[in-house]
Write a protein that holds these residues in place. Sequence first.
Motif, PDB file in Angstrom:
ATOM      1  N   ARG A  52      42.642  68.270  15.373  1.00 48.06           N
ATOM      2  CA  ARG A  52      41.919  69.326  14.666  1.00 48.06           C
ATOM      3  C   ARG A  52      40.401  69.183  14.761  1.00 48.06           C
ATOM      4  O   ARG A  52      39.678  70.181  14.834  1.00 48.06           O
ATOM      5  N   GLU A  53      39.904  67.937  14.776  1.00 46.93           N
ATOM      6  CA  GLU A  53      38.483  67.719  14.580  1.00 46.93           C
ATOM      7  C   GLU A  53      37.722  67.141  15.773  1.00 46.93           C
ATOM      8  O   GLU A  53      36.497  67.259  15.822  1.00 46.93           O
ATOM      9  N   LEU A  54      38.439  66.520  16.721  1.00 43.71           N
ATOM     10  CA  LEU A  54      37.691  65.731  17.700  1.00 43.71           C
ATOM     11  C   LEU A  54      37.978  66.056  19.154  1.00 43.71           C
ATOM     12  O   LEU A  54      37.054  66.325  19.918  1.00 43.71           O
ATOM     13  N   ALA A  55      39.241  66.019  19.578  1.00 39.76           N
ATOM     14  CA  ALA A  55      39.546  66.045  21.007  1.00 39.76           C
ATOM     15  C   ALA A  55      40.764  66.881  21.316  1.00 39.76           C
ATOM     16  O   ALA A  55      41.644  67.062  20.471  1.00 39.76           O
ATOM     17  N   ASP A  56      40.818  67.364  22.551  1.00 37.13           N
ATOM     18  CA  ASP A  56      41.978  68.116  23.002  1.00 37.13           C
ATOM     19  C   ASP A  56      43.191  67.214  23.209  1.00 37.13           C
ATOM     20  O   ASP A  56      44.335  67.652  23.076  1.00 37.13           O
ATOM     21  N   GLU A  57      42.942  65.952  23.554  1.00 38.56           N
ATOM     22  CA  GLU A  57      44.063  65.088  23.908  1.00 38.56           C
ATOM     23  C   GLU A  57      43.812  63.670  23.421  1.00 38.56           C
ATOM     24  O   GLU A  57      42.706  63.129  23.565  1.00 38.56           O
ATOM     25  N   LEU A  58      44.845  63.058  22.843  1.00 35.56           N
ATOM     26  CA  LEU A  58      44.820  61.644  22.485  1.00 35.56           C
ATOM     27  C   LEU A  58      45.914  60.949  23.275  1.00 35.56           C
ATOM     28  O   LEU A  58      47.076  61.359  23.221  1.00 35.56           O
ATOM     29  N   VAL A  59      45.542  59.918  24.026  1.00 34.05           N
ATOM     30  CA  VAL A  59      46.481  59.191  24.865  1.00 34.05           C
ATOM     31  C   VAL A  59      46.574  57.766  24.336  1.00 34.05           C
ATOM     32  O   VAL A  59      45.621  56.997  24.414  1.00 34.05           O
ATOM     33  N   GLU A  60      47.726  57.422  23.780  1.00 34.02           N
ATOM     34  CA  GLU A  60      47.949  56.084  23.224  1.00 34.02           C
ATOM     35  C   GLU A  60      48.764  55.252  24.195  1.00 34.02           C
ATOM     36  O   GLU A  60      49.793  55.704  24.715  1.00 34.02           O
ATOM     37  N   SER A  61      48.307  54.034  24.457  1.00 35.99           N
ATOM     38  CA  SER A  61      48.974  53.153  25.403  1.00 35.99           C
ATOM     39  C   SER A  61      49.655  51.993  24.695  1.00 35.99           C
ATOM     40  O   SER A  61      49.165  51.493  23.680  1.00 35.99           O
ATOM     41  N   TYR A  62      50.771  51.555  25.265  1.00 36.57           N
ATOM     42  CA  TYR A  62      51.424  50.318  24.873  1.00 36.57           C
ATOM     43  C   TYR A  62      51.320  49.367  26.050  1.00 36.57           C
ATOM     44  O   TYR A  62      51.709  49.701  27.174  1.00 36.57           O
ATOM     45  N   GLY A  63      50.773  48.182  25.823  1.00 38.25           N
ATOM     46  CA  GLY A  63      50.618  47.220  26.898  1.00 38.25           C
ATOM     47  C   GLY A  63      50.138  45.895  26.355  1.00 38.25           C
ATOM     48  O   GLY A  63      50.172  45.642  25.146  1.00 38.25           O
ATOM     49  N   SER A  64      49.676  45.036  27.235  1.00 38.70           N
ATOM     50  CA  SER A  64      49.171  43.730  26.833  1.00 38.70           C
ATOM     51  C   SER A  64      48.205  43.224  27.881  1.00 38.70           C
ATOM     52  O   SER A  64      48.113  43.774  28.989  1.00 38.70           O
ATOM     53  N   GLN A  65      47.485  42.164  27.537  1.00 37.75           N
ATOM     54  CA  GLN A  65      46.562  41.555  28.490  1.00 37.75           C
ATOM     55  C   GLN A  65      47.309  40.927  29.659  1.00 37.75           C
ATOM     56  O   GLN A  65      46.753  40.700  30.720  1.00 37.75           O
ATOM     57  N   GLU A  66      48.584  40.632  29.479  1.00 35.70           N
ATOM     58  CA  GLU A  66      49.374  40.017  30.540  1.00 35.70           C
ATOM     59  C   GLU A  66      49.952  41.022  31.514  1.00 35.70           C
ATOM     60  O   GLU A  66      50.340  40.657  32.631  1.00 35.70           O
ATOM     61  N   THR A  67      50.026  42.299  31.108  1.00 38.98           N
ATOM     62  CA  THR A  67      50.801  43.268  31.900  1.00 38.98           C
ATOM     63  C   THR A  67      50.064  44.547  32.270  1.00 38.98           C
ATOM     64  O   THR A  67      50.549  45.286  33.106  1.00 38.98           O
ATOM     65  N   THR A  68      48.966  44.864  31.661  1.00 35.84           N
ATOM     66  CA  THR A  68      48.270  46.159  31.659  1.00 35.84           C
ATOM     67  C   THR A  68      49.126  47.193  30.912  1.00 35.84           C
ATOM     68  O   THR A  68      50.032  46.839  30.146  1.00 35.84           O
ATOM     69  N   VAL A  69      48.901  48.483  31.153  1.00 34.72           N
ATOM     70  CA  VAL A  69      49.600  49.538  30.430  1.00 34.72           C
ATOM     71  C   VAL A  69      51.074  49.539  30.827  1.00 34.72           C
ATOM     72  O   VAL A  69      51.413  49.591  32.006  1.00 34.72           O
ATOM     73  N   ILE A  70      51.938  49.486  29.816  1.00 29.44           N
ATOM     74  CA  ILE A  70      53.380  49.516  30.053  1.00 29.44           C
ATOM     75  C   ILE A  70      53.920  50.935  29.909  1.00 29.44           C
ATOM     76  O   ILE A  70      54.718  51.390  30.722  1.00 29.44           O
ATOM     77  N   ALA A  71      53.473  51.643  28.859  1.00 30.44           N
ATOM     78  CA  ALA A  71      54.019  52.976  28.585  1.00 30.44           C
ATOM     79  C   ALA A  71      52.997  53.816  27.835  1.00 30.44           C
ATOM     80  O   ALA A  71      52.081  53.297  27.190  1.00 30.44           O
ATOM     81  N   THR A  72      53.169  55.121  27.915  1.00 29.88           N
ATOM     82  CA  THR A  72      52.408  56.090  27.145  1.00 29.88           C
ATOM     83  C   THR A  72      53.220  56.455  25.911  1.00 29.88           C
ATOM     84  O   THR A  72      54.384  56.822  26.023  1.00 29.88           O
ATOM     85  N   MET A  73      52.597  56.365  24.725  1.00 29.14           N
ATOM     86  CA  MET A  73      53.341  56.485  23.479  1.00 29.14           C
ATOM     87  C   MET A  73      53.219  57.875  22.863  1.00 29.14           C
ATOM     88  O   MET A  73      52.151  58.494  22.890  1.00 29.14           O
ATOM     89  N   ASP A  74      54.332  58.335  22.266  1.00 29.83           N
ATOM     90  CA  ASP A  74      54.360  59.563  21.488  1.00 29.83           C
ATOM     91  C   ASP A  74      54.207  59.231  20.005  1.00 29.83           C
ATOM     92  O   ASP A  74      54.159  58.057  19.620  1.00 29.83           O
ATOM     93  N   THR A  75      54.178  60.272  19.167  1.00 24.00           N
ATOM     94  CA  THR A  75      53.990  60.082  17.735  1.00 24.00           C
ATOM     95  C   THR A  75      55.090  59.236  17.117  1.00 24.00           C
ATOM     96  O   THR A  75      54.845  58.436  16.218  1.00 24.00           O
ATOM     97  N   ASP A  76      56.323  59.363  17.594  1.00 23.30           N
ATOM     98  CA  ASP A  76      57.443  58.648  16.988  1.00 23.30           C
ATOM     99  C   ASP A  76      57.658  57.260  17.576  1.00 23.30           C
ATOM    100  O   ASP A  76      58.720  56.678  17.418  1.00 23.30           O
ATOM    101  N   ARG A  77      56.624  56.717  18.269  1.00 25.91           N
ATOM    102  CA  ARG A  77      56.673  55.388  18.871  1.00 25.91           C
ATOM    103  C   ARG A  77      57.630  55.314  20.050  1.00 25.91           C
ATOM    104  O   ARG A  77      58.099  54.241  20.422  1.00 25.91           O
TER     105      ARG A  77
END
Length: 368
Positions: free
Chosen positions: A165-190
Amino acid sequence: DSRRVTVMDRDWLDSVDAMAPEYPVRSAPIHSETPLRVVLNSGTTGSMKRMVHPARVHEFWIRQYRLRAGFNRQTRFLATLRFNVEFFHTYAAACIRVGGACICDDRMSLAAALGEYAITHVALPPFLLLQVLDDPARPRVKRPGLMVLTAGAPVTAAVRDRVSRELADELVESYGSQETTVIATMDTDRTGTVMPGVQVEVVDDDDEPVFNTPGRVRVRSEGCITGYLDNPEATARMFRGGWFYPGDLAVMKDPYRLRLLGRADDMLNIQGIKFAPGPLEETLRRNLPVDDLCLTALSDDAGVNHLWVVVALADPDRLAAIREAVLARLPAAYGTVYFMAVKGVPRTVTGKVRRKELNDALRQAQAR
């Protein structure tokens, strides 16, 4: 020497500008296992360890981040934390690699810089994202095309709604670690969609892959390191059979979709019922008038675990009403549930609950 630190400030830039290049230019060949970065981090294992990122890992990370964000020559990426944080360093490197602009300006707030420099992409851990949302210097009109990239901790549904509503058209949340880089792209329900080039499995106690059943996550890809520097014990525990085990619990829906349940070491055992507290915590925070809330387990003198609900409230007198509302949502099988009002729930900078610190504080409060 991994102990050397170079501070890339204005004096350093001036010294580089003043240097005369050497001719002929000397170069050294870089192969896939040539060390490029040594990362110091305490994530995943909870204790400080060093990780060597060779060239193959570095290049894989840059490809994944570029794909993740959709960087191109028109990108204007706002750097928000120092480049010793791998998440931000890699996004900046990926941006520059494709000819985009990487912008740093500590003379103004991040919120003000979004409008001042016509930013297209910004990487913000959840705690910084909240600061930007609450900053009065933030542009009052949502910037078209702005993408917010975040990682490190779950983003709640309420915060996602504010961003939209207030800031951006898109929010992209990542699941990953320093050992693996990005593993998956996350939705609202995890629920996450596994990134290309990454293989994820959820396994049972016998290390056999399972679907639609809770189990432990394991990951492998060209972007995974193979162990920790000078730490054989942690390496043997976290890296097995070519897989990295990040310590997370999930349900694998199919080879490309998984739903995160929480950390294996965060699992609560109440009256023999084992569950990850994260989903229930999020539901309670979203539906109750609290500043923050978390669940934990403490054992009594007889060694029996009991559920504790720790609530951050501006007005502690509201605890009785919160208690009644929480109990109405909990199974009776949990038995006696204890409540405590606090000024704030102890969390890491990425928003994860410091459960050991919290439990120590609860024990001290009980002793008084």
